[in-house]
Design an enzyme around this catalytic site. Structure first.
Site, PDB file in Angstrom:
ATOM      1  N   LYS A  81      -3.001   5.095   7.136  1.00 42.65           N
ATOM      2  CA  LYS A  81      -3.006   5.560   8.518  1.00 42.65           C
ATOM      3  C   LYS A  81      -2.935   7.081   8.597  1.00 42.65           C
ATOM      4  CE  LYS A  81      -0.517   1.557  10.324  1.00 42.65           C
ATOM      5  NZ  LYS A  81      -0.220   0.956   8.992  1.00 42.65           N
ATOM      6  N   ASP A 124      -6.444   4.011  11.140  1.00 42.83           N
ATOM      7  CA  ASP A 124      -6.288   3.437   9.809  1.00 42.83           C
ATOM      8  C   ASP A 124      -7.640   3.605   9.117  1.00 42.83           C
ATOM      9  OD1 ASP A 124      -4.923   2.201   7.782  1.00 42.83           O
ATOM     10  OD2 ASP A 124      -4.164   0.585   9.053  1.00 42.83           O
ATOM     11  N   ARG A 157       7.315   0.206   1.592  1.00 47.88           N
ATOM     12  CA  ARG A 157       7.261  -0.955   2.475  1.00 47.88           C
ATOM     13  C   ARG A 157       6.036  -1.805   2.192  1.00 47.88           C
ATOM     14  NH1 ARG A 157       5.551   3.740   4.491  1.00 47.88           N
ATOM     15  NH2 ARG A 157       4.087   3.905   6.239  1.00 47.88           N
ATOM     16  N   CYS A 199      -2.089 -18.221  15.167  1.00 55.91           N
ATOM     17  CA  CYS A 199      -1.640 -17.408  16.290  1.00 55.91           C
ATOM     18  C   CYS A 199      -1.520 -18.285  17.528  1.00 55.91           C
ATOM     19  CB  CYS A 199      -2.656 -16.304  16.587  1.00 55.91           C
ATOM     20  SG  CYS A 199      -2.425 -14.833  15.582  1.00 55.91           S
ATOM     21  N   ARG A 245      -7.882  -8.886  11.675  1.00 54.06           N
ATOM     22  CA  ARG A 245      -7.879  -9.884  10.599  1.00 54.06           C
ATOM     23  C   ARG A 245      -8.617 -11.138  11.067  1.00 54.06           C
ATOM     24  NH1 ARG A 245      -1.802  -8.717   9.441  1.00 54.06           N
ATOM     25  NH2 ARG A 245      -1.976  -6.764   8.280  1.00 54.06           N
ATOM     26  N   ARG A 290       0.823  -1.205   0.000  1.00 53.01           N
ATOM     27  CA  ARG A 290       0.000   0.000   0.000  1.00 53.01           C
ATOM     28  C   ARG A 290       0.860   1.259   0.000  1.00 53.01           C
ATOM     29  NH1 ARG A 290      -4.595  -0.494   4.044  1.00 53.01           N
ATOM     30  NH2 ARG A 290      -5.399  -1.629   2.243  1.00 53.01           N
ATOM     31  N   TYR A 291       1.825   1.290   0.887  1.00 49.54           N
ATOM     32  CA  TYR A 291       2.752   2.424   0.930  1.00 49.54           C
ATOM     33  C   TYR A 291       3.955   2.025   0.079  1.00 49.54           C
ATOM     34  CZ  TYR A 291      -0.111   3.193   5.073  1.00 49.54           C
ATOM     35  OH  TYR A 291      -1.166   3.346   5.918  1.00 49.54           O
ATOM     36  N   CYS A 294      -6.767 -12.808  19.573  1.00 48.24           N
ATOM     37  CA  CYS A 294      -7.262 -11.614  20.251  1.00 48.24           C
ATOM     38  C   CYS A 294      -8.635 -11.319  19.673  1.00 48.24           C
ATOM     39  CB  CYS A 294      -6.344 -10.424  19.966  1.00 48.24           C
ATOM     40  SG  CYS A 294      -4.613 -10.769  20.282  1.00 48.24           S
ATOM     41  N   CYS A 332      -9.019  -8.612  17.058  1.00 45.14           N
ATOM     42  CA  CYS A 332      -8.163  -8.742  15.868  1.00 45.14           C
ATOM     43  C   CYS A 332      -8.802  -8.117  14.633  1.00 45.14           C
ATOM     44  CB  CYS A 332      -7.907 -10.223  15.606  1.00 45.14           C
ATOM     45  SG  CYS A 332      -6.918 -10.557  14.136  1.00 45.14           S
ATOM     46  N   ASP A 357     -10.149  -0.656  14.631  1.00 46.26           N
ATOM     47  CA  ASP A 357     -10.766  -0.629  13.295  1.00 46.26           C
ATOM     48  C   ASP A 357     -12.224  -1.100  13.347  1.00 46.26           C
ATOM     49  OD1 ASP A 357      -8.352   0.138  12.081  1.00 46.26           O
ATOM     50  OD2 ASP A 357      -7.660  -1.944  12.016  1.00 46.26           O
TER      51      ASP A 357
HETATM   52  C1  LIG Z   1       0.516  -0.114   9.002  1.00 44.76           C
HETATM   53  C2  LIG Z   1       0.935  -0.588   7.706  1.00 44.76           C
HETATM   54  C3  LIG Z   1       2.284  -0.562   7.331  1.00 44.76           C
HETATM   55  C4  LIG Z   1       3.373  -0.062   8.250  1.00 44.76           C
HETATM   56  O1  LIG Z   1       3.256   1.301   8.466  1.00 44.76           O
HETATM   57  P1  LIG Z   1       4.233   2.079   9.446  1.00 44.76           P
HETATM   58  O2  LIG Z   1       3.628   3.412   9.573  1.00 44.76           O
HETATM   59  O3  LIG Z   1       5.585   2.084   8.807  1.00 44.76           O
HETATM   60  O4  LIG Z   1       4.281   1.315  10.738  1.00 44.76           O
HETATM   61  C5  LIG Z   1       2.621  -1.010   6.078  1.00 44.76           C
HETATM   62  N1  LIG Z   1       1.678  -1.452   5.218  1.00 44.76           N
HETATM   63  C6  LIG Z   1       0.383  -1.494   5.541  1.00 44.76           C
HETATM   64  C7  LIG Z   1      -0.599  -1.983   4.555  1.00 44.76           C
HETATM   65  C8  LIG Z   1      -0.042  -1.073   6.800  1.00 44.76           C
HETATM   66  O5  LIG Z   1      -1.334  -1.134   7.126  1.00 44.76           O
END
Ligand SMILES: *Cc1c(COP(=O)(O)O)cnc(C)c1O
Length: 369
Positions: free
Chosen positions: A341, A334, A120, A129, A138, A116-117, A133, A136, A297
Site C-alpha cells: 500500500k 495498493d 502482520r 460472505c 477477491r 507481506r508486511y 460486493c 470485491c 484495485d
Molecule cells: C492491507 C494489508 C494489511 C494491513 O495493512 P494495514 O496498513 O496495517 O491496515 C496486511 N497485509 C496485507 C497483505 C494487506 O494487503
C-alpha cells in the site's frame, strides 16, 4: 439516518415477523442468490433477467434481505444496488484487469495466509460472505472451494503464526469472517490469542453494514475475551449508515472494540465530495473512525468501478480543507504486483514546491489560500 425499508422489501417480506427479520440466521438463510429469487422479490418475470445468466455463472449473486431493503429499486443508479446487483460490465473482460492483481496468492506461505508486511499477516478464514460486493478485490475466490478440511486449514495458519515471532498482529479476514460459525471463530481467535508474540487481533468484516443483526450480545461477549481486538468494517455510502448498523457498531464499541472504516472509492457511487463528506460525518456521529479510503484495485470484473486517482485526490483535498480531522481517512493505493500500500497525498503541488514558498499559503492580504 435511514432505517425505513423500501416498498419492494416491505411487500416481499411482509409475512416475516420482526423476530425473524432481526435474526441474522433468518437473514443469512434467506439471502438472494439466484436470478429467480431476485426476480421474485423485484416482482418481475425471470425472463426479464435472463441476459444476466452468464454474469452470475462467473460471479454469483448474494444479497441479504436487509441490505436489499436499503436500496431504491426504481433508481438504476442507487448506490446500494450498484454495489450488490450484477452488471454485464463485470464480464466485459476486454476492459482489462486480472483476478489477483495484488498477487496475494504469491505471498501465501500456507494456503489462505498472506504474509507481506513483516509484523502482520492476513488470514482468509472463509470465502463466504453475507452479501457479495461487486467491487470485491477477491471476487475470483467466490466460487473456489478454499479448504477440504476447515479445521486443518485453520490449524496450519495457527501453526505458521506461532512459528513466526515477527508477527505481532493477525488480521482475520475473508470472505467475511463473521459468517464462520461461532464455535470455530471462538476457538480460532482463542488459539491466536494464546500465542505470546501475537499482541493484536483485527477483524475485517462488512457484517455491520450488510447484516448488522449478526453483532449479538453473545458475539460481543466472545470478542471481549480477545482484546486488544480491532474491528475494521466497510461503509461506502451514507445510505449504509442505518440505525441497525449504528447499533451494531455501538455494541462492538461498548465491548471495548474500536471500530474503524475502510471505504473504497467507487465510480458513480461515492466519487463526489458531498457524498464522501456525508459518509465521514455520518461515521463520526456513530463513533466509527475513517481509516483508509482505497483506490479501487484493477481487479477483473470490477473495472467499471474504478475512479481515477486525480479525482480521488481532488476529493481528499476538499475534505482536508473543509471537514474535521477525525473524519479524514488515509487515501491509499495498493500497488499491483504485491508491492504493498502507498499513501496518495493531496496537496502534492505544495509538496513539489517545497516548504520554502511562504507565498503558497498566503495571498497578499494574508489570507489562507
Ligand atoms: C492491507 C494489508 C494489511 C494491513 O495493512 P494495514 O496498513 O496495517 O491496515 C496486511 N497485509 C496485507 C497483505 C494487506 O494487503
Amino acid at each position: 439516518m435511514k432505517s425505513t425499508y423500501n416498498t419492494v422489501a416491505v411487500k416481499s417480506w411482509a409475512h416475516v415477523s420482526p423476530k425473524d427479520w432481526y435474526d441474522w440466521r433468518w437473514q443469512y438463510n434467506n439471502r438472494i442468490q439466484t436470478i429467480p429469487q431476485l426476480a421474485r422479490v423485484l416482482g418481475i418475470n425471470t425472463a426479464a433477467l435472463k441476459e444476466y445468466r452468464t454474469v452470475v455463472r462467473y460471479y454469483p449473486l448474494c444479497i441479504t434481505p436487509f441490505y436489499f431493503s436499503l436500496m431504491n429499486v426504481v433508481d438504476e443508479n442507487d448506490p446500494i444496488a450498484l454495489q450488490c446487483f450484477f452488471d454485464q460490465k463485470e464480464i466485459e473482460f476486454s476492459l482489462g484487469g486480472v483476478d489477483d492483481p495484488l498477487e496475494e496468492v504469491r505471498d501465501m506461505p500456507v494456503p489462505g495466509l498472506i504474509h507481506r508486511y513483516p509484523d502482520r499477516c492476513v488470514v482468509i478464514i472463509t470465502n463466504a460472505c453475507a452479501t457479495y460486493c461487486r467491487h470485491c478485490n477477491r471476487k475470483w475466490m467466490w466460487k473456489k472451494k478454499i479448504a477440504q478440511d476447515k479445521k486443518a486449514y485453520l490449524t496450519r495458519m495457527i501453526e505458521y503464526v506461532s512459528e513466526k515471532p515477527v508477527i505481532r498482529e493477525v488480521i482475520v479476514s475473508g470472505g467475511d469472517p463473521l459468517t464462520v460459525d461461532e464455535g470455530t471463530l471462538d476457538w480460532f481467535l482463542g488459539s491466536l490469542r494464546s500465542i505470546s508474540h501475537v499482541e493484536v487481533l483485527r477483524i475485517g468484516s462488512r457484517i455491520p453494514v450488510v447484516m448488522p443483526m449478526r453483532i449479538t450480545k453473545q458475539l460481543c461477549f466472545m470478542f471481549r475475551k480477545y482484546r486488544p481486538l480491532w474491528f475494521n468494517t466497510q461503509f461506502n455510502h451514507p445510505h449504509e449508515i442505518t440505525a441497525e448498523a449504528a447499533r451494531a457498531c455501538e455494541m462492538l464499541l461498548e465491548a471495548g472494540i474500536p471500530v474503524s472504516n475502510q471505504s473504497v472509492l467507487l465510480r458513480g457511487i461515492n466519487d463526489k465530495y458531498e457524498t464522501m463528506r456525508d459518509l465521514y460525518y455520518g461515521l463520526q456521529r456513530i463513533s466509527v473512525r475513517p481509516y483508509y479510503l482505497f483506490q479501487c484495485d484493477p481487479v477483473k470484473g470490477a473495472d467499471h468501478f474504478r475512479a481515477d486517482i486525480q479525482s480521488g485526490l481532488r476529493i481528499m483535498e476538499k475534505l482536508w480543507r473543509n471537514v474535521s480531522g477525525l473524519c479524514l481517512p488515509q487515501y491509499v493505493f495498493d500497488v499491483p504486483g504485491g508491492k504493498g500500500k502507498y499513501p496518495l497525498y493531496p496537496f502534492s503541488d505544495f509538496l513539489a514546491k517545497g516548504l520554502k514558498t511562504h507565498e503558497y499559503f498566503f495571498d497578499k492580504k494574508g489570507e489562507v489560500n
